[in-house]
Design a protein around this motif. Structure first.
Motif, PDB file in Angstrom:
ATOM      1  N   MET A   1      -8.752  -2.361 -14.461  1.00 20.34           N
ATOM      2  CA  MET A   1      -8.619  -1.234 -13.613  1.00 20.34           C
ATOM      3  C   MET A   1      -8.203  -1.539 -12.110  1.00 20.34           C
ATOM      4  O   MET A   1      -8.769  -2.413 -11.570  1.00 20.34           O
ATOM      5  N   ALA A   2      -7.249  -0.701 -11.589  1.00 24.99           N
ATOM      6  CA  ALA A   2      -6.807  -0.989 -10.566  1.00 24.99           C
ATOM      7  C   ALA A   2      -7.959  -0.779  -9.621  1.00 24.99           C
ATOM      8  O   ALA A   2      -8.664   0.141  -9.556  1.00 24.99           O
ATOM      9  N   ARG A   3      -7.949  -1.391  -8.331  1.00 24.50           N
ATOM     10  CA  ARG A   3      -9.136  -1.171  -7.413  1.00 24.50           C
ATOM     11  C   ARG A   3      -8.861  -0.452  -6.038  1.00 24.50           C
ATOM     12  O   ARG A   3      -7.679  -0.775  -5.499  1.00 24.50           O
ATOM     13  N   LEU A   4      -9.249   0.732  -5.794  1.00 23.15           N
ATOM     14  CA  LEU A   4      -8.776   1.850  -4.908  1.00 23.15           C
ATOM     15  C   LEU A   4      -9.714   2.071  -3.821  1.00 23.15           C
ATOM     16  O   LEU A   4     -11.010   1.918  -4.082  1.00 23.15           O
ATOM     17  N   ALA A   5      -9.326   2.428  -2.646  1.00 21.88           N
ATOM     18  CA  ALA A   5     -10.321   2.588  -1.510  1.00 21.88           C
ATOM     19  C   ALA A   5      -9.872   3.940  -0.802  1.00 21.88           C
ATOM     20  O   ALA A   5      -8.705   3.769  -0.162  1.00 21.88           O
ATOM     21  N   VAL A   6     -10.536   4.543  -0.544  1.00 24.74           N
ATOM     22  CA  VAL A   6     -10.229   5.934   0.399  1.00 24.74           C
ATOM     23  C   VAL A   6     -10.319   5.362   1.735  1.00 24.74           C
ATOM     24  O   VAL A   6     -11.157   4.812   2.239  1.00 24.74           O
ATOM     25  N   LEU A   7      -9.073   5.749   2.670  1.00 25.53           N
ATOM     26  CA  LEU A   7      -9.049   5.400   4.052  1.00 25.53           C
ATOM     27  C   LEU A   7      -9.799   6.586   4.907  1.00 25.53           C
ATOM     28  O   LEU A   7      -9.190   7.237   5.411  1.00 25.53           O
ATOM     29  N   ARG A   8     -11.323   6.245   4.882  1.00 21.43           N
ATOM     30  CA  ARG A   8     -11.898   6.989   5.568  1.00 21.43           C
ATOM     31  C   ARG A   8     -11.618   7.327   7.022  1.00 21.43           C
ATOM     32  O   ARG A   8     -11.374   8.556   7.515  1.00 21.43           O
ATOM     33  N   SER A   9     -11.544   6.482   7.919  1.00 23.40           N
ATOM     34  CA  SER A   9     -11.470   6.386   9.255  1.00 23.40           C
ATOM     35  C   SER A   9      -9.901   7.012   9.761  1.00 23.40           C
ATOM     36  O   SER A   9      -9.816   7.619  10.764  1.00 23.40           O
ATOM     37  N   ALA A  10      -9.218   7.061   8.653  1.00 23.18           N
ATOM     38  CA  ALA A  10      -7.577   7.678   9.160  1.00 23.18           C
ATOM     39  C   ALA A  10      -7.509   9.152   8.835  1.00 23.18           C
ATOM     40  O   ALA A  10      -6.570   9.642   9.565  1.00 23.18           O
ATOM     41  N   VAL A 503      -4.828  -2.540  -5.253  1.00 23.37           N
ATOM     42  CA  VAL A 503      -4.461  -3.911  -5.532  1.00 23.37           C
ATOM     43  C   VAL A 503      -4.096  -3.865  -6.984  1.00 23.37           C
ATOM     44  O   VAL A 503      -4.838  -3.621  -7.851  1.00 23.37           O
ATOM     45  N   ARG A 504      -2.776  -4.123  -7.390  1.00 27.85           N
ATOM     46  CA  ARG A 504      -2.467  -3.880  -8.734  1.00 27.85           C
ATOM     47  C   ARG A 504      -2.866  -5.090  -9.530  1.00 27.85           C
ATOM     48  O   ARG A 504      -2.834  -6.221  -8.972  1.00 27.85           O
ATOM     49  N   HIS A 505      -3.522  -4.770 -10.632  1.00 20.86           N
ATOM     50  CA  HIS A 505      -3.840  -6.028 -11.705  1.00 20.86           C
ATOM     51  C   HIS A 505      -2.755  -6.769 -12.111  1.00 20.86           C
ATOM     52  O   HIS A 505      -1.646  -5.827 -12.359  1.00 20.86           O
ATOM     53  N   PRO A 506      -2.621  -7.827 -12.353  1.00 20.96           N
ATOM     54  CA  PRO A 506      -1.338  -8.605 -12.778  1.00 20.96           C
ATOM     55  C   PRO A 506      -0.757  -7.873 -14.188  1.00 20.96           C
ATOM     56  O   PRO A 506       0.363  -8.013 -14.403  1.00 20.96           O
ATOM     57  N   ASP A 507      -1.798  -7.545 -15.052  1.00 18.61           N
ATOM     58  CA  ASP A 507      -1.308  -6.817 -16.286  1.00 18.61           C
ATOM     59  C   ASP A 507      -0.867  -5.351 -16.067  1.00 18.61           C
ATOM     60  O   ASP A 507      -0.619  -4.843 -16.977  1.00 18.61           O
ATOM     61  N   TYR A 508      -1.085  -4.724 -14.770  1.00 16.43           N
ATOM     62  CA  TYR A 508      -0.998  -3.284 -14.378  1.00 16.43           C
ATOM     63  C   TYR A 508       0.178  -3.393 -13.231  1.00 16.43           C
ATOM     64  O   TYR A 508       0.170  -2.275 -12.524  1.00 16.43           O
ATOM     65  N   GLN A 509       1.206  -4.184 -13.323  1.00 15.37           N
ATOM     66  CA  GLN A 509       2.243  -4.012 -12.232  1.00 15.37           C
ATOM     67  C   GLN A 509       2.869  -2.779 -12.126  1.00 15.37           C
ATOM     68  O   GLN A 509       3.656  -2.384 -11.214  1.00 15.37           O
ATOM     69  N   SER A 510       3.197  -2.138 -13.392  1.00 15.14           N
ATOM     70  CA  SER A 510       3.903  -0.972 -13.349  1.00 15.14           C
ATOM     71  C   SER A 510       3.033   0.376 -12.869  1.00 15.14           C
ATOM     72  O   SER A 510       3.425   1.461 -12.823  1.00 15.14           O
ATOM     73  N   LEU A 511       1.851   0.370 -12.443  1.00 15.43           N
ATOM     74  CA  LEU A 511       0.989   1.218 -11.959  1.00 15.43           C
ATOM     75  C   LEU A 511       1.892   1.877 -10.700  1.00 15.43           C
ATOM     76  O   LEU A 511       2.100   1.134  -9.935  1.00 15.43           O
ATOM     77  N   ASP A 515       0.277   7.856 -11.437  1.00 16.17           N
ATOM     78  CA  ASP A 515      -0.787   7.387 -12.186  1.00 16.17           C
ATOM     79  C   ASP A 515      -2.144   7.543 -11.831  1.00 16.17           C
ATOM     80  O   ASP A 515      -3.005   8.099 -12.194  1.00 16.17           O
ATOM     81  N   VAL A 516      -2.206   7.143 -10.541  1.00 18.65           N
ATOM     82  CA  VAL A 516      -3.611   7.254  -9.807  1.00 18.65           C
ATOM     83  C   VAL A 516      -4.026   8.639  -9.708  1.00 18.65           C
ATOM     84  O   VAL A 516      -4.980   9.151  -9.859  1.00 18.65           O
ATOM     85  N   GLY A 532      -3.477  12.309   1.005  1.00 18.01           N
ATOM     86  CA  GLY A 532      -2.877  11.232   1.772  1.00 18.01           C
ATOM     87  C   GLY A 532      -2.268  10.193   1.081  1.00 18.01           C
ATOM     88  O   GLY A 532      -1.587   9.497   1.632  1.00 18.01           O
ATOM     89  N   GLY A 533      -2.214  10.498  -0.262  1.00 19.39           N
ATOM     90  CA  GLY A 533      -1.312   9.528  -0.997  1.00 19.39           C
ATOM     91  C   GLY A 533      -1.910   8.161  -1.103  1.00 19.39           C
ATOM     92  O   GLY A 533      -3.256   8.054  -1.254  1.00 19.39           O
ATOM     93  N   VAL A 534      -1.465   7.042  -2.076  1.00 18.84           N
ATOM     94  CA  VAL A 534      -1.709   5.974  -2.498  1.00 18.84           C
ATOM     95  C   VAL A 534      -0.696   4.764  -1.936  1.00 18.84           C
ATOM     96  O   VAL A 534       0.339   5.109  -2.042  1.00 18.84           O
ATOM     97  N   LYS A 535      -1.302   3.773  -1.471  1.00 19.35           N
ATOM     98  CA  LYS A 535      -0.738   2.816  -0.781  1.00 19.35           C
ATOM     99  C   LYS A 535      -0.953   1.305  -1.912  1.00 19.35           C
ATOM    100  O   LYS A 535      -2.201   1.079  -1.889  1.00 19.35           O
TER     101      LYS A 535
END
Length: 563
Positions: A1-10, A503-511, A515-516, A532-535
């Motif tokens: 699973m891709a690892r995601l973090a919310v940018l709190r301070s922004a 950070v896309r996992h090598p097996d999920y480069q098409s994410l 999708d998120v 705020g979107g996803v980067k």
């Protein structure tokens, strides 16, 4: 699973963190006087007997039983193999104390700066200095000269200990310090200008000096912490603070290690930095106190770490969630590699139940995994599970340690809350710092007149008084008057430390971002969606303690377009 973090301070609608914290404090004080009083809920530790905190210095406490295991290995560099026994380490600490008071010319109350990675000599430098009555402040070797200079100037550093590779940095820093005398190089030789001393030569030429009699109330350590707001501040930790915390986590219901004997010795492996309070008083000092053998490496690389696991067969691992994830996921780490591990202690950031389950699946046998809670201002441990904690509490950071009180207060009214009600966590106990160096305003903002340390962390406790950390008060996001917890979103997006940066996992480069978003939206109210979107980025920046560097994420977000 891709690892995601919310940018709190922004996403604080333009309001600065310090303004938020100040506004909240003022609002709380105002509302306290107008809100009907509720009975105050102060939680006590689950240990009925009174614990006696020794009136000792950290030197006296840590080395009290060293005579029982003089020949046993104490500290080892997993990269170079360099190692010292407990007897050698104790003797060299005393030699360095004499050298600092003699050849170096420091005096009780002076401040020594440490700019060292994890290495056996770190122990000698820090405990030798503290034994001499010299206050120690340590800094991350990866800091810039400006960052080091700011800290060392504020602390009043008069000498430092570093490695040859960082001598140019300390030369630059030293020129900016008004009362700076010497740079001591571990492995270095004297330079022509006479500003550098050799650590090894000082130890070999040391003569007895007049080691002062210290008081448990004296400041021993000056780590730097941002606290709840603002720039890093010097945290004044006394001998009593440090000793109290070691005694608290030494309660028989908390300790799990096998006592050191002629035939037994626990081996601990840790890459967590000694220049972090968790690494120093949560890992290094307990292993010395109980005659264990601690192995560390100056810098984490998968090859070196796995090599240490294979060679030293550790029985205890000290980790952060990202390291646990590495061990659980990396194909080069096998079940056989982890066969010697009996206990895992996780700190610095919460590890989710999913992550713990994943690690246990890799190990495939019964293993004790515990995570606690603390902060620099509390030396550091305030909450930790006992060895009797049920598996159902796996996602918790435990219960209050002995001789400590806690309460959770409403973020708006300041009223104390009951079970399963989230609010700011407040702590009171003998491990709480003396205050911030030269900053009475920040001290009063953090420790109230009743002695409660305002942690700045949002938490709740359950009906059995096990605590769960939810978020940071300064990082809560307000959307149309509603409070949004970034950590809540993180826990939905992934099983570990979720992020709005992926950070896309090598097996999920098409994410894709879609999708998120589609994964999150059905699980949250409309105001909690990732507006705020996803980067997508290559790596999540972290500090040496494993915490996400959200300010760096903010900079990345400002510079890069949403993909």
């Amino acid at each position: 699973m891709a690892r995601l973090a919310v940018l709190r301070s922004a996403i604080f609608n333009g309001v600065r963190r310090q303004e938020l914290a100040s506004s909240w404090r003022q609002q709380t004080k105002a509302m306290k006087s107008t809100t009907a009083a509720r009975p105050e809920r102060i939680l006590e530790p689950p240990y009925p007997e009174k614990m006696q905190i020794p009136e000792a210095t950290i030197t006296e406490f840590v080395w009290q039983d060293v005579g029982q295991w003089l020949s046993k290995p104490a500290v080892t560099c997993g990269s170079s193999g360099r190692s010292y026994s407990h007897g050698e380490t104790r003797a060299l600490c005393r030699r360095f104390a004499n050298a600092l008071l003699g050849a170096v010319g420091l005096r009780q109350g002076d401040v020594l700066g440490l700019l060292l990675p994890n290495m056996p000599e770190f122990v000698i430098a820090i405990h030798g200095a503290i034994e001499a009555g010299i206050i120690v402040t340590f800094a991350n070797p990866l800091y810039t000269p400006d960052e080091i200079g700011r800290q060392f100037m504020n602390a009043g550093v008069r000498a430092s200990v570093t490695i040859p590779q960082l001598l140019p940095v300390m030369a630059q820093v030293g020129r900016s310090l008004p009362d700076y005398k010497w740079t001591i190089a571990v492995g270095g030789e004297l330079q022509a200008d006479g500003t550098v001393l050799s650590f090894q030569r000082l130890l070999s030429e040391s003569v007895d000096a007049d080691i002062p009699k210290l008081s448990p109330g004296d400041v021993a350590l000056l780590p730097y912490s941002s606290g709840t707001t603002g720039l890093p501040k010097g945290v004044k930790l006394s001998h009593r603070n440090l000793v109290a915390n070691l005694q608290q986590i030494s309660h028989p219901d908390i300790l799990l290690h096998v006592p050191t004997t002629e035939t037994t010795q626990e081996v601990a492996l840790s890459v967590l930095p000694y220049f972090h309070i968790y690494g120093f008083n949560g890992i290094l000092n307990p292993t010395i106190l109980y005659g264990m053998h601690i192995v560390s490496i100056p810098k984490f690389t998968p090859e070196d770490y796995i090599g240490c696991v294979i060679k030293f067969k550790p029985t205890i691992l000290f980790v952060v969630p990202s390291l646990m994830l590495f061990l659980a996921s990396h194909p080069s780490v096998t079940r056989e590699h982890l066969s010697s591990i009996k206990h895992v202690v996780c700190g610095a950031a919460p590890a989710t139940k999913n992550l713990i389950d994943k690690f246990k699946s890799k190990v495939d046998r019964d293993i004790n995994i515990r995570q606690g809670y603390g902060m620099t201002e509390s030396a550091p441990v305030t909450i930790f599970p006992s060895k009797h904690a049920p598996l159902s509490k796996m996602g918790s950071c435990g219960q209050i340690v002995p001789e400590t009180q806690a309460k959770v207060v409403d973020l708006t009214t300041g009223q104390s809350l009951g079970p399963h009600e989230s609010g700011e966590l407040l702590i009171r106990g003998p491990q709480v710092m003396l205050g911030y160096l030269n900053n009475d305003e920040a001290t009063q903002e953090t420790i109230d007149p009743d002695g409660w340390l305002h942690t700045g962390d949002v938490a709740y406790y359950d009906e059995d008084e096990y605590f769960y950390i939810v978020d940071r008060t300064k990082e809560l996001i307000k959307v149309k008057g509603n409070q949004v917890s970034p950590t809540e979103l993180e826990s939905i997006l992934a099983g570990e430390v979720p992020r709005a940066f992926v950070v896309r996992h090598p097996d999920y480069q098409s994410l894709t971002e879609a999708d998120v978003q589609e994964y999150v939206e059905p699980k949250v109210a409309s105001y909690k969606k990732l507006a705020g979107g996803v980067k997508f980025i290559d790596v999540i920046p972290r500090n040496p303690a494993g915490k996400v560097l959200r300010q760096q994420l903010k900079v990345l977000g400002d510079k890069s377009p949403i993909q």
